[in-house]
Design a protein around this motif. Structure first.
Motif, short mmCIF file in Angstrom:
data_model
loop_
_atom_site.label_atom_id
_atom_site.label_comp_id
_atom_site.label_asym_id
_atom_site.label_seq_id
_atom_site.Cartn_x
_atom_site.Cartn_y
_atom_site.Cartn_z
N ILE A 184 0.85 -1.19 0.00
CA ILE A 184 0.00 0.00 0.00
C ILE A 184 0.88 1.24 0.00
CG2 ILE A 184 -1.78 1.26 1.27
CD1 ILE A 184 -2.57 -1.49 2.50
N ALA A 185 0.62 2.15 -0.95
CA ALA A 185 1.49 3.33 -1.12
C ALA A 185 0.93 4.58 -0.48
CB ALA A 185 1.72 3.58 -2.61
N ALA A 186 -0.37 4.63 -0.28
CA ALA A 186 -0.98 5.85 0.29
C ALA A 186 -2.33 5.51 0.91
CB ALA A 186 -1.14 6.91 -0.79
N LEU A 187 -2.76 6.39 1.83
CA LEU A 187 -4.09 6.29 2.40
C LEU A 187 -4.88 7.50 1.96
CD1 LEU A 187 -3.41 5.12 6.08
CD2 LEU A 187 -4.05 3.72 4.12
N SER A 188 -5.90 7.26 1.17
CA SER A 188 -6.74 8.36 0.69
C SER A 188 -7.82 8.65 1.72
CB SER A 188 -7.38 7.98 -0.65
OG SER A 188 -8.31 6.92 -0.46
N ALA A 189 -8.64 9.64 1.42
CA ALA A 189 -9.71 10.02 2.35
C ALA A 189 -10.74 8.92 2.51
CB ALA A 189 -10.37 11.31 1.86
N SER A 190 -10.84 8.02 1.51
CA SER A 190 -11.86 6.97 1.55
C SER A 190 -11.29 5.57 1.77
CB SER A 190 -12.66 6.98 0.24
OG SER A 190 -11.80 6.74 -0.87
N ILE A 211 -0.40 10.22 3.82
CA ILE A 211 -1.68 9.95 4.47
C ILE A 211 -2.55 11.20 4.32
CG2 ILE A 211 -2.82 9.42 6.66
CD1 ILE A 211 -0.30 8.02 7.56
N HIS A 212 -3.69 11.04 3.71
CA HIS A 212 -4.60 12.17 3.52
C HIS A 212 -5.06 12.69 4.88
CE1 HIS A 212 -8.22 14.42 2.34
NE2 HIS A 212 -7.64 14.53 1.13
N GLN A 213 -5.27 13.99 4.98
CA GLN A 213 -5.64 14.60 6.26
C GLN A 213 -6.96 14.08 6.81
OE1 GLN A 213 -5.99 18.80 5.75
NE2 GLN A 213 -7.68 18.66 4.27
N ASN A 214 -7.79 13.49 5.94
CA ASN A 214 -9.07 12.93 6.39
C ASN A 214 -9.10 11.40 6.36
OD1 ASN A 214 -10.24 15.50 6.78
ND2 ASN A 214 -10.68 15.66 4.59
N ALA A 215 -7.94 10.80 6.29
CA ALA A 215 -7.88 9.34 6.15
C ALA A 215 -8.47 8.61 7.35
CB ALA A 215 -6.44 8.90 5.91
N LEU A 216 -8.33 9.19 8.53
CA LEU A 216 -8.82 8.53 9.74
C LEU A 216 -10.14 9.10 10.25
CD1 LEU A 216 -5.43 8.26 11.68
CD2 LEU A 216 -6.54 6.52 10.28
N THR A 217 -10.81 9.83 9.40
CA THR A 217 -12.07 10.45 9.80
C THR A 217 -13.11 9.42 10.22
OG1 THR A 217 -11.69 12.31 8.31
CG2 THR A 217 -13.96 11.94 9.02
N ARG A 229 7.64 1.17 9.83
CA ARG A 229 8.30 0.58 8.66
C ARG A 229 7.58 0.94 7.36
NH1 ARG A 229 8.44 -3.04 12.73
NH2 ARG A 229 6.65 -4.20 11.95
N ASN A 230 7.37 2.23 7.17
CA ASN A 230 6.82 2.76 5.93
C ASN A 230 7.77 3.83 5.39
OD1 ASN A 230 3.99 1.74 5.04
ND2 ASN A 230 3.90 1.76 7.28
N LYS A 231 7.26 4.73 4.56
CA LYS A 231 8.13 5.73 3.92
C LYS A 231 7.64 7.16 4.18
CE LYS A 231 9.53 2.53 0.27
NZ LYS A 231 9.60 2.28 -1.21
N LEU A 232 7.01 7.38 5.31
CA LEU A 232 6.50 8.71 5.65
C LEU A 232 7.64 9.67 5.96
CD1 LEU A 232 3.53 7.65 7.95
CD2 LEU A 232 3.34 8.71 5.68
N GLU A 233 7.59 10.85 5.40
CA GLU A 233 8.60 11.88 5.65
C GLU A 233 8.07 13.00 6.53
OE1 GLU A 233 10.21 13.26 1.98
OE2 GLU A 233 11.06 11.30 1.43
N GLU A 234 6.76 13.11 6.62
CA GLU A 234 6.13 14.12 7.46
C GLU A 234 5.10 13.46 8.37
OE1 GLU A 234 4.39 17.14 5.10
OE2 GLU A 234 6.28 17.75 4.16
N ILE A 235 5.08 13.91 9.63
CA ILE A 235 4.09 13.40 10.57
C ILE A 235 2.78 14.12 10.31
CG2 ILE A 235 3.49 13.13 13.00
CD1 ILE A 235 6.43 13.04 13.65
N ILE A 237 -0.35 12.56 11.24
CA ILE A 237 -1.42 11.89 11.97
C ILE A 237 -2.25 12.87 12.79
CG2 ILE A 237 -1.95 10.05 13.61
CD1 ILE A 237 -0.70 9.15 10.98
N GLY A 238 -1.60 13.88 13.36
CA GLY A 238 -2.31 14.82 14.21
C GLY A 238 -3.40 15.59 13.50
N HIS A 239 -3.27 15.72 12.19
CA HIS A 239 -4.28 16.46 11.41
C HIS A 239 -5.18 15.51 10.64
CE1 HIS A 239 -2.07 20.10 12.29
NE2 HIS A 239 -0.97 19.54 11.80
N SER A 240 -5.02 14.19 10.89
CA SER A 240 -5.72 13.22 10.06
C SER A 240 -6.94 12.65 10.77
CB SER A 240 -4.75 12.09 9.69
OG SER A 240 -5.36 11.19 8.80
N GLY A 241 -8.01 13.41 10.80
CA GLY A 241 -9.27 12.91 11.31
C GLY A 241 -9.32 12.76 12.81
#
Length: 552
Positions: A184-190, A211-217, A229-235, A237-241
């Motif tokens: 999995i390469a990305a988490l979209s809003a849906s 990770i889309h800002q609404n991914a965890l809405t 163990r992914n490839k995230l360069e920016e945190i 999560i705090g803005h993600s839902g």
């Protein structure tokens, strides 16, 4: 024809129920009601499963297909294990005769390329479904729609690259979802839509870079989230839902270089945060400000060059365990974490466990840990410490474990042992100190100092740190030998050496005392006994003048 088949199956059921016969090569038990046919050469599922069986396992065989209606009517199977076979196909009507009893289905380690959607439509009561380590590349929309009672779903170790919008429709009771080890390469809003009840979500070992800002809405009940163990360069999560219920967050082994202010905001219930094995070199002011209930923080194996200033730790009033191991920290300021001059119950003063091992620390200030009065475990192994101040642990009354192995300590200052063994401690019996792998110089001086100290402290009935693991480095002929061996082998030598020194010095001291007494007793050396006063000198001068005048 179908009626004949069903009649035959019924006869098989009656026969197995009466006789209670077991499948050849299997192990059957009526208490508990189990049938195990594991690690064999079966290529098909046998039709004569005992009617009493509730837990049935065919794991580790060579089964390639689950045929139509292979399980006859009347079976009461609740757990079916078909893991580690060679399954590539499951008939659409494979499970109708166990639909009212089966709650756990294990298909791990097979060769399925798709989730058998039609087969699953006969399993509305299934609670646990394991599909890990197959070759599944996609999740079709509404794949799990009929599994309204499913609680645990394991799709780890497959080849999923994306999550379709309606992949999880119908999973109203799902609490645990494992998607680790995919692509999995990305988490979209849906991507995570329809997962309103999920409590544990594992997305580790993927290729997630965004990770889309609404991914965890749609995951408002989420309590444990693993994105390690992914490839995230920016945190992000705090803005993600909705993250207000999160208790454990694992962001380890990504590519973060800093922790910006507000990047982890909103996590007021967070208890554990893991950020190890990133590239973090900076923690901005107030990065953890909302985490007033955080108890565990792991920042090990990053590239921090020093302890961040006190503003970075703002809000961490409940923190108990912090790991900064494996960074590039080279010194410890006297006011570690900026806690020395703060009032009670403020940030970083509830810490019980600190790990500073595997850094570049060479020196410790005397007041470094003075504000941490509840400190119990301190790990300073694998640094470059050469000395420890005598009062380094004077303010840590309940310190239990102290690790100092693999440093550059050559000759211990036993006064810091004394400061660590605080007189008010109630847990001294658990105190231990590990000093192995330091370049100790083993000689009679070390023997004498350790003996004097340990004898003195033993008189106080205190359990002392053990020197059993100390290995000699100098002199060369003792290198690799334990200090305990040196004491045992050289006790008489050291005692004899001290005695010889006393015997050598005693005659010399005696001689010097005799000479001194002889000198002060001699008349011509009265000057050493009594010095003339200012009143005597004028009188002697006048006497000398009188004699001289009389002679003339």
């Amino acid at each position: 024809m179908s009626m004949v088949v069903e009649l035959l199956l019924s006869l098989v059921t009656i026969f197995t129920s009466v006789k209670g016969s077991c499948i050849k090569g299997c192990v059957c038990n009526e208490q508990p009601l189990t049938v195990f046919c594991n690690e064999g050469d079966m290529e098909t599922i046998p039709m004569n499963v005992p009617a009493y069986a509730q837990e049935v396992s065919f794991a580790g065989n060579k089964i390639k297909t689950i045929n139509s209606r292979i399980f006859y009517k009347g079976l009461r199977i609740t757990k079916l294990d078909l893991s580690s076979n060679a399954l590539t196909d499951i008939a659409d009507d494979a499970f109708p005769n166990v639909r009212h009893t089966l709650n756990t289905l294990n298909l791990r380690g097979n060769q399925l390329t798709d989730v058998p959607k039609r087969s699953l439509s006969y399993l509305p009561l299934l609670h646990n479904f394991f599909l890990a380590n197959n070759n599944i590349e996609r999740l079709l929309p509404r794949t799990f729609e009929s599994m309204v009672n499913l609680r645990h779903l394991d799709l780890s170790g497959n080849w999923l690259e994306q999550l379709s919008q309606n992949a999880f429709v119908g999973l109203h009771q799902l609490s645990h979802l494992n998607l680790s080890g995919n692509n999995i390469a990305a988490l979209s809003a849906s991507s995570l839509r329809n997962l309103n009840s999920v409590i544990v979500l594992d997305l580790s070992d993927n290729n997630i870079a965004k990770i889309h800002q609404n991914a965890l809405t749609h995951t408002s009940f989420l309590e444990i989230l693993n994105i390690s163990r992914n490839k995230l360069e920016e945190i992000q999560i705090g803005h993600s839902g909705e993250t207000g219920r999160l208790l454990i967050l694992d962001l380890s082994t990504n590519k973060f270089s800093s922790i910006p202010t507000g990047s982890l905001s909103g996590m007021k219930q967070l208890d554990e945060l893991y950020l190890q094995k990133n590239k973090i070199m900076n923690i901005e002011k107030g990065a953890f400000e909302s985490m007033t209930k955080l108890k565990t923080l792991t920042l090990s194996e990053n590239v921090l060059a020093g302890i961040p200033e006190s503003a970075a730790w703002k809000g961490l009033k409940s923190l108990q365990r912090i790991s900064l191991a494996g960074n590039l920290i080279h010194s410890l300021n006297d006011d570690l974490f900026g806690t020395k001059h703060k009032p009670d119950n403020s940030e970083m003063q509830a810490i019980t466990n600190i790990d500073l091992s595997k850094n570049n620390i060479s020196e410790i200030g005397s007041d470094v840990f003075s504000a941490m009065v509840v400190l119990q475990t301190l790990n300073l192994e694998r640094n470059y410490i050469t000395r420890i101040p005598g009062d380094a642990f004077s303010f840590n009354p309940i310190l239990e474990e102290l690790y100092l192995g693999s440093n550059h300590l050559q000759m211990p200052n036993f006064s810091w042992f004394a400061s660590a063994i605080h007189p008010s401690s109630q847990k001294l019996t658990n105190f231990s100190s590990f000093l192995q792998n330091n370049p100790w110089t083993c000689n009679c001086k070390l023997y004498q100092e350790s003996t004097d100290f340990f004898n003195f402290e033993n008189a106080k009935e205190k359990k002392l740190p053990s020197l059993d693991g100390v290995i000699c480095f100098e002199p060369t002929w003792l290198r690799g030998r334990s200090f305990s061996w040196y004491i045992t082998s050289n006790k008489d030598h050291c005692d004899r050496t001290l005695l010889i020194m006393l015997r050598t010095l005693l005659p010399l001291l005696t001689f010097l005392v005799i000479i001194f007494l002889f000198i002060i007793k001699m008349p011509q050396f009265k000057l050493f006994r009594t010095l003339p006063s200012e009143q005597v000198r004028p009188k002697r001068i006048r006497l000398d003048s009188y004699k001289r005048d009389k002679i003339l």
